[in-house]
Scaffold this motif. Structure first.
Motif, PDB file in Angstrom:
ATOM      1  N   THR A 259       0.841  -1.214   0.000  1.00 56.89           N
ATOM      2  CA  THR A 259       0.000   0.000   0.000  1.00 56.89           C
ATOM      3  C   THR A 259       0.866   1.250   0.000  1.00 56.89           C
ATOM      4  O   THR A 259       0.614   2.190   0.751  1.00 56.89           O
ATOM      5  N   GLY A 319      -0.685   6.943   9.453  1.00 59.91           N
ATOM      6  CA  GLY A 319      -1.811   6.061   9.190  1.00 59.91           C
ATOM      7  C   GLY A 319      -2.065   5.613   7.771  1.00 59.91           C
ATOM      8  O   GLY A 319      -2.393   4.447   7.547  1.00 59.91           O
ATOM      9  N   GLY A 323      -1.158  -0.260   7.517  1.00 59.23           N
ATOM     10  CA  GLY A 323      -1.444  -1.628   7.901  1.00 59.23           C
ATOM     11  C   GLY A 323      -1.711  -1.721   9.388  1.00 59.23           C
ATOM     12  O   GLY A 323      -1.525  -0.754  10.138  1.00 59.23           O
ATOM     13  N   ILE A 324      -2.126  -2.906   9.824  1.00 60.00           N
ATOM     14  CA  ILE A 324      -2.453  -3.097  11.246  1.00 60.00           C
ATOM     15  C   ILE A 324      -1.651  -4.261  11.834  1.00 60.00           C
ATOM     16  O   ILE A 324      -2.097  -4.923  12.774  1.00 60.00           O
ATOM     17  N   SER A 325      -0.477  -4.496  11.281  1.00 58.02           N
ATOM     18  CA  SER A 325       0.396  -5.557  11.780  1.00 58.02           C
ATOM     19  C   SER A 325       0.913  -5.208  13.172  1.00 58.02           C
ATOM     20  O   SER A 325       0.776  -4.065  13.641  1.00 58.02           O
ATOM     21  N   ALA A 328       3.208  -2.328  13.011  1.00 57.91           N
ATOM     22  CA  ALA A 328       2.499  -1.047  12.882  1.00 57.91           C
ATOM     23  C   ALA A 328       1.948  -0.607  14.235  1.00 57.91           C
ATOM     24  O   ALA A 328       1.993   0.578  14.589  1.00 57.91           O
ATOM     25  N   ALA A 347      -6.761   6.708   8.867  1.00 55.24           N
ATOM     26  CA  ALA A 347      -6.760   5.396   8.209  1.00 55.24           C
ATOM     27  C   ALA A 347      -6.368   4.257   9.156  1.00 55.24           C
ATOM     28  O   ALA A 347      -7.028   4.049  10.179  1.00 55.24           O
ATOM     29  N   ASP A 348      -5.292   3.530   8.821  1.00 56.06           N
ATOM     30  CA  ASP A 348      -4.928   2.355   9.621  1.00 56.06           C
ATOM     31  C   ASP A 348      -4.534   2.705  11.047  1.00 56.06           C
ATOM     32  O   ASP A 348      -4.693   1.880  11.955  1.00 56.06           O
ATOM     33  N   ASN A 351      -7.669   2.529  12.766  1.00 59.24           N
ATOM     34  CA  ASN A 351      -8.098   1.140  12.914  1.00 59.24           C
ATOM     35  C   ASN A 351      -7.322   0.431  14.025  1.00 59.24           C
ATOM     36  O   ASN A 351      -7.866  -0.424  14.729  1.00 59.24           O
ATOM     37  N   ILE A 352      -6.060   0.782  14.177  1.00 56.29           N
ATOM     38  CA  ILE A 352      -5.274   0.229  15.285  1.00 56.29           C
ATOM     39  C   ILE A 352      -5.837   0.705  16.619  1.00 56.29           C
ATOM     40  O   ILE A 352      -5.996  -0.076  17.565  1.00 56.29           O
ATOM     41  N   GLU A 375     -14.734   4.206   9.815  1.00 59.79           N
ATOM     42  CA  GLU A 375     -13.628   4.308  10.770  1.00 59.79           C
ATOM     43  C   GLU A 375     -14.101   4.912  12.086  1.00 59.79           C
ATOM     44  O   GLU A 375     -13.669   4.491  13.160  1.00 59.79           O
ATOM     45  N   ASP A 437      -5.994  10.322   2.054  1.00 62.97           N
ATOM     46  CA  ASP A 437      -4.537  10.383   2.216  1.00 62.97           C
ATOM     47  C   ASP A 437      -4.022  11.782   1.905  1.00 62.97           C
ATOM     48  O   ASP A 437      -3.139  12.311   2.593  1.00 62.97           O
TER      49      ASP A 437
END
Length: 497
Positions: A259, A319, A323-325, A328, A347-348, A351-352, A375, A437
């Motif tokens: 991404t 963000g 990603g949400i690894s 991250a 964004a992510d 989500n985190i 979100e 973004d």
């Protein structure tokens, strides 16, 4: 900046204007009808258009009767007026305008029930049945008539508010006139600015009817609508001896191997919005793309970031595409723990936070959260309606002492002080990937340039939408990459003359 009002407050402004101008209520109604008629004529210049006007027996119906008379005076001869005679009561101003219209020998029919009228053919149907005072769902003959009118062919125009729609708050049901155009008085109604209005209002226009603006400004309301002229008061001209070191260093933390586009869009938007220095913390796999797409930006690896002095950055945006690894999550936690200046969280990163609610308490004051609807719901709990989101956004912004940018056609900015600003710019042509973004990069950039958080967010949100508006004049769809290129030109245009 326009203060927005509830239906009850608008009624109070009406009464204040009548008493203190002073002006008779019938003359204020005449003023409203003339304002409506003026813009109507600009759109429908052909006097041979056939027009049906539906009137209730209250003041909205009085508006409709006055509009019928004024249109007759302007040479529109094919006018049929139907009065929904479903109640015994009528207002004094309705009766006054009925008497005046009858002197014109106009075609007027009374409807005792919805069955008294069949499907009608007309070029234009004007809805002046109930207006802004509605506080309960339509029932009985009112509901049947509205559903029947919605079946009529022809262009439908509502006077002030589509019949059946409350000015604010939840919709009662779907028994609402589906207007092609709503001509509303003095201010847009709050529900016009929310997606709930989209099945019932294709387009709306505000006309000024001379209500007392000083009284409006003294009225207590948390809702405002901001325009080009407002943000023009904020934007700073570049000074002769300014250099990149004085214009802020922004750090963008974004992107994953799959991404990288989001990171590039955010970084380039930050650079083109005027940050003195822009650094991107992205995966090493995106370094070549970064150097190609945004050669002005600097690169920071995650390893060097762990050893970096974060004080050199004025602001961090985090963000987009992150990603949400677990890595991250660790990165976001480290930023929230060690960076105490405002952070733009998108964004992510949102989500985190939704999955790790304990991190929310670490968000620095005056940070900016930029969720879209889904979100927002993931972060703060599932909401059943837009009005529940608004109520919760007020609550969360004041509790966390942050700014919440709830992205929408009319994006809402909620402040720690309990204010909601509606943005006036934008275009449906902007409904494409990457727009969020870009906005994150713009907000981050303006914060780096020493704008206050409130002004930076308003300026970024308006400029973002305004750039999209300009491009939409020539493009069916506005890609995010095109919008980024427009940013410097829009900011230049917004400089005070």
């Amino acid at each position: 900046m326009l203060k927005l009002l509830t239906a009850q407050q608008t009624h109070q402004v009406d009464q204040y204007t009548i008493i203190n101008e002073p002006i008779r209520s019938s003359d204020l109604m005449e003023r409203a009808a003339k304002a409506f008629t003026k813009v109507f004529i600009e759109k429908f210049m052909d006097r041979k258009n056939s027009i049906i006007i539906f009137c209730g027996k209250g003041n909205n119906g009085g508006d409709g009767l006055a509009i019928a008379r004024l249109l007759l005076d302007e040479g529109y001869t094919l006018i049929q007026v139907f009065i929904a005679d479903f109640t015994e009561k009528s207002t004094e101003d309705f009766e006054h305008n009925l008497d005046r219209l009858q002197l014109k020998e106009a075609a007027i029919s009374n409807l005792r029930s919805s069955n008294d009228i069949d499907i009608q053919q007309a070029d234009v149907i004007i809805d002046a049945l109930l207006g802004s005072g509605l506080n309960k769902p339509l029932t009985a003959e009112w509901e049947k008539l509205v559903k029947k009118i919605n079946q009529f062919p022809g262009y439908k125009i509502s006077v002030d508010v589509p019949t059946g729609m409350p000015c604010e708050g939840e919709l009662f049901n779907d028994s609402i006139i589906k207007s092609d155009w709503t001509i509303t008085f003095q201010r847009p109604k709050l529900n016009f600015l929310l997606p709930i209005s989209s099945p019932y209002i294709k387009e709306w226009k505000v006309v000024n009817i001379g209500l007392n603006e000083n009284f409006i400004q003294s009225t207590s309301s948390p809702y405002y609508w901001f325009w080009k002229g407002d943000v023009q008061n904020y934007i700073k001209a570049r000074q002769p001896f300014e250099h990149k070191g004085l214009l802020g260093h922004a750090l963008i933390i974004a992107g994953a191997d799959e991404t990288m586009g989001a990171a590039l869009l955010c970084t380039e938007a930050c650079h083109r919005s005027g940050a003195g220095l822009t650094t991107a913390l992205i995966p090493e796999s995106g370094l070549r793309a970064l150097n190609t797409r945004v050669p002005e930006a600097m690169y920071c690896s995650k390893l060097s970031f762990l050893e970096a002095d974060l004080e050199k950055y004025k602001v961090i945006g985090i963000g987009p595409g992150l990603g949400i690894s677990e890595k991250a999550v660790e990165l976001l936690k480290m930023v929230l723990t060690h960076f105490k200046k405002p952070i733009v969280i998108d964004a992510d990163a949102l989500n985190i936070l939704a999955k790790h609610q304990d991190l929310i308490t670490l968000i620095p004051q005056n940070s900016v959260l930029t969720p879209h609807m889904k979100e927002f719901d993931r972060l703060f709990g599932e909401q059943e309606s837009w009005w529940q989101r608004i109520e919760n956004a007020f609550k969360q912004a004041t509790k966390l002492k942050v700014f919440i940018v709830l992205k929408n056609r009319s994006t809402m900015i909620f402040t720690p002080d309990g204010i909601c600003y509606f943005n006036s710019s934008g275009s449906p042509a902007m409904a494409s990937g990457g727009m969020g973004d870009v906005l994150t990069g713009m907000i981050t950039s303006l914060l780096a340039q020493r704008y206050s958080v409130e002004k930076a967010v308003q300026l970024a949100v308006f400029s973002h939408g305004y750039a999209g508006e300009q491009l939409a004049q020539k493009m069916y769809v506005v890609p995010a990459t095109n919008l980024i290129k427009q940013i410097p030109f829009v900011l230049r245009e917004l400089l005070p003359k």
